[in-house]
Scaffold this active site. Structure first.
Site, PDB file in Angstrom:
ATOM      1  N   GLU A 284      43.968  39.988  32.384  1.00  0.00           N
ATOM      2  CA  GLU A 284      42.695  40.688  32.258  1.00  0.00           C
ATOM      3  C   GLU A 284      42.312  40.862  30.785  1.00  0.00           C
ATOM      4  OE1 GLU A 284      41.494  43.430  35.834  1.00  0.00           O
ATOM      5  OE2 GLU A 284      41.946  44.736  34.145  1.00  0.00           O
ATOM      6  N   HIS A 305      62.442  26.860  45.211  1.00  0.00           N
ATOM      7  CA  HIS A 305      62.315  26.077  46.440  1.00  0.00           C
ATOM      8  C   HIS A 305      60.863  25.980  46.904  1.00  0.00           C
ATOM      9  CE1 HIS A 305      66.729  25.910  47.120  1.00  0.00           C
ATOM     10  NE2 HIS A 305      66.649  26.936  46.286  1.00  0.00           N
ATOM     11  N   LYS A 419      31.913  42.850  41.510  1.00  0.00           N
ATOM     12  CA  LYS A 419      31.484  44.150  42.048  1.00  0.00           C
ATOM     13  C   LYS A 419      29.978  44.150  42.276  1.00  0.00           C
ATOM     14  CE  LYS A 419      35.046  46.919  39.752  1.00  0.00           C
ATOM     15  NZ  LYS A 419      35.283  47.959  38.761  1.00  0.00           N
TER      16      LYS A 419
HETATM   17  O1  PA5 Z   1      42.762  47.552  33.774  1.00  0.00           O
HETATM   18  C1  PA5 Z   1      41.738  47.975  34.266  1.00  0.00           C
HETATM   19  O2  PA5 Z   1      40.898  48.633  33.620  1.00  0.00           O
HETATM   20  C2  PA5 Z   1      41.449  47.770  35.740  1.00  0.00           C
HETATM   21  O3  PA5 Z   1      42.426  47.004  36.346  1.00  0.00           O
HETATM   22  C3  PA5 Z   1      41.378  49.120  36.452  1.00  0.00           C
HETATM   23  O4  PA5 Z   1      42.601  49.785  36.326  1.00  0.00           O
HETATM   24  C4  PA5 Z   1      41.034  48.932  37.928  1.00  0.00           C
HETATM   25  O5  PA5 Z   1      39.840  48.214  38.059  1.00  0.00           O
HETATM   26  C5  PA5 Z   1      40.886  50.288  38.623  1.00  0.00           C
HETATM   27  O6  PA5 Z   1      39.905  51.057  38.019  1.00  0.00           O
HETATM   28  P1  PA5 Z   1      39.817  52.601  38.266  1.00  0.00           P
HETATM   29  O7  PA5 Z   1      41.049  53.244  37.746  1.00  0.00           O
HETATM   30  O8  PA5 Z   1      38.592  53.046  37.529  1.00  0.00           O
HETATM   31  O9  PA5 Z   1      39.685  52.801  39.749  1.00  0.00           O
END
Ligand code: PA5
Length: 433
Positions: A284, A305, A419
């Site tokens: 990410e 495997h 989203k």
């Molecule tokens: O690293 C990040 O920012 C994301 O993976 C969030 O943790 C994830 O989208 C969850 O978001 P939130 O904590 O606002 O529900």
């Protein structure tokens, strides 16, 4: 204590290429230190270690001890950075079977109806003596509005209210941003207990805040030692970031040579979810602007495997990072059988750790000879302190390396796209995320 060994992979890059990548990595390291890079408002994962909040660690430990005494089930309701870190640490440190304390159940990390409906039925099932199960729910969402988490919370909350009436509000613990959002409004209205996620700590860097610390403590692990393992690493790398800079430079040089996949591998099945945490942290953070190495996770020897063939002889776009553990994780030895029908007595008396280590050495040898550059990250032992250290090592690596390829490590603009499309298709009126 952890060690990062890049020597196996160094032969794939010239001194000149490595030096050039090191220059970029040093600049990345400088940006992390000075806070002058893009996303500087997200460097709180360093602040929490330079100025530990001991009172909060104590508060979380005390609450976790109470929950451990009372709960049959502890639900961790969150997605992405709001649950992957906790799951990674809990699975790394807990026994595979029959852990003491409450059963830890994850929810809010997808919208599979079968899972949720079966979970609700399971929660409703009475105990043998006819009483309700004792359930605690930790909903974790920094924004307080992530659909997967919010929907699961919406479905589980009424069940707890029905089962425990007023007492439900004591059993629901919310970990969220300081203010704003629908979750904070619910907390105000219902009087739920709340832990705050600091504004300047992003989800995937938040495992050492209450996001990860409460579930990890409820699972019975020493969060103070975990946290201070990370503090130790922070202090060490502040003094000498060179090992992290070298690994960042190597990754960068590999990327320039067309290595676009990093397989994060381990021979310890309990580290599988840790691979998942690294996968999110790197993926990410670096996967933007058409750049980045795709982080994949493999658990060996199981995946030898399934993926082994590809890794050995498929398209040569892979590098591989082995997370290894030096001290044995069990004392189990191979048994001796008089009849020796399976012809395995040649292994009798050997520790499984030794057998597994030979499989690992053999795999590293084979993959290296198959032109897969290998990096080894070795934990001295699988314990809280080393895991804490590994967490900070990877956080710092991510910051330095991602800056070094010219990307902001701390945002995730692409995640918003699904989203927006999903909300449009679901007919949400205000399609802001
Ligand atoms: O690293 C990040 O920012 C994301 O993976 C969030 O943790 C994830 O989208 C969850 O978001 P939130 O904590 O606002 O529900």
């Amino acid at each position: 204590m952890i060690e990062c060994d890049i020597s196996f992979a160094r032969k794939y890059i010239t001194e000149q290429d490595f030096d050039a990548a090191k220059k970029n990595a040093r600049q990345g390291s400088q940006l992390i230190k000075s806070g002058d890079g893009p996303g500087t408002e997200w460097l709180g994962w360093r602040d929490i270690l330079s100025d530990p909040n001991d009172a909060e660690i104590e508060e979380i430990s005390t609450l976790a001890a109470q929950i451990r005494e009372q709960a049959d089930i502890f639900i961790v309701c969150g997605i992405g950075g709001s649950y992957l870190g906790a799951k990674a640490v809990i699975e790394a440190l807990s026994p595979h079977f029959g852990a003491d304390g409450p059963e830890i159940i994850y929810a809010g990390h997808h919208m599979g109806g079968k899972y949720l409906s079966q979970l609700l039925s399971y929660l409703k099932e009475k105990k043998k003596d006819g009483s309700h199960k004792s359930i605690y729910l930790n909903v974790i969402s920094k924004s307080g509005s992530t659909l997967e988490t919010a929907l699961s919370f919406r479905m589980i909350r009424p069940l707890l209210e029905e089962m425990y009436e007023e007492e439900a509000s004591e059993r629901i613990i919310c970990t969220t941003g300081k203010e704003g959002g629908v979750l904070n409004k619910l907390i105000e209205d219902k009087g739920y207990r709340k832990f705050i996620i600091p504004d300047n700590v992003g989800g995937r860097f938040s495992v050492l805040t209450p996001v990860g610390l409460l579930p990890i403590a409820v699972a019975g692990h020493d969060i103070r030692t975990l946290f201070y393992g990370a503090v130790g690493a922070f202090n060490r790398y502040e003094e000498n970031p060179e090992p992290v800079i070298e690994y960042a430079a190597l990754r960068h040089a590999m990327y320039r040579k067309g290595k676009t996949i990093d397989v994060i591998s381990s021979f310890e099945p309990e580290l599988k979810s840790f691979g998942g945490w690294i996968q999110q942290l790197l993926g990410e953070s670096e996967g933007k602007e058409g750049k980045g190495i795709f982080p994949a996770v493999a658990t060996y020897s199981t995946d030898l495997h399934s993926l082994g063939q590809f890794i050995q002889q498929g398209s040569r776009s892979l590098m591989e990072t082995f997370i290894t553990v030096k001290l044995p994780t069990s004392k189990l030895t191979v048994n001796e059988l008089v009849e020796n029908g399976d012809k395995l007595n040649y292994l009798s008396g050997k520790h499984f750790h030794q057998v597994n280590a030979k499989a690992r050495e053999g795999t590293i040898e084979a993959h290296s000879s198959g032109d897969v550059p290998v990096v080894k990250i070795c934990l001295h032992a699988l314990n809280e302190e080393n895991i804490g250290e590994l967490i900070y090592f990877y956080e710092l690596l991510t910051g330095i390396y991602v800056y070094s390829i010219g990307v902001n490590p701390f945002d995730q603009p692409g995640v918003e796209d699904y989203k927006k499309a999903m909300y449009r298709l679901l007919g949400k009126e205000n399609q802001g995320t």
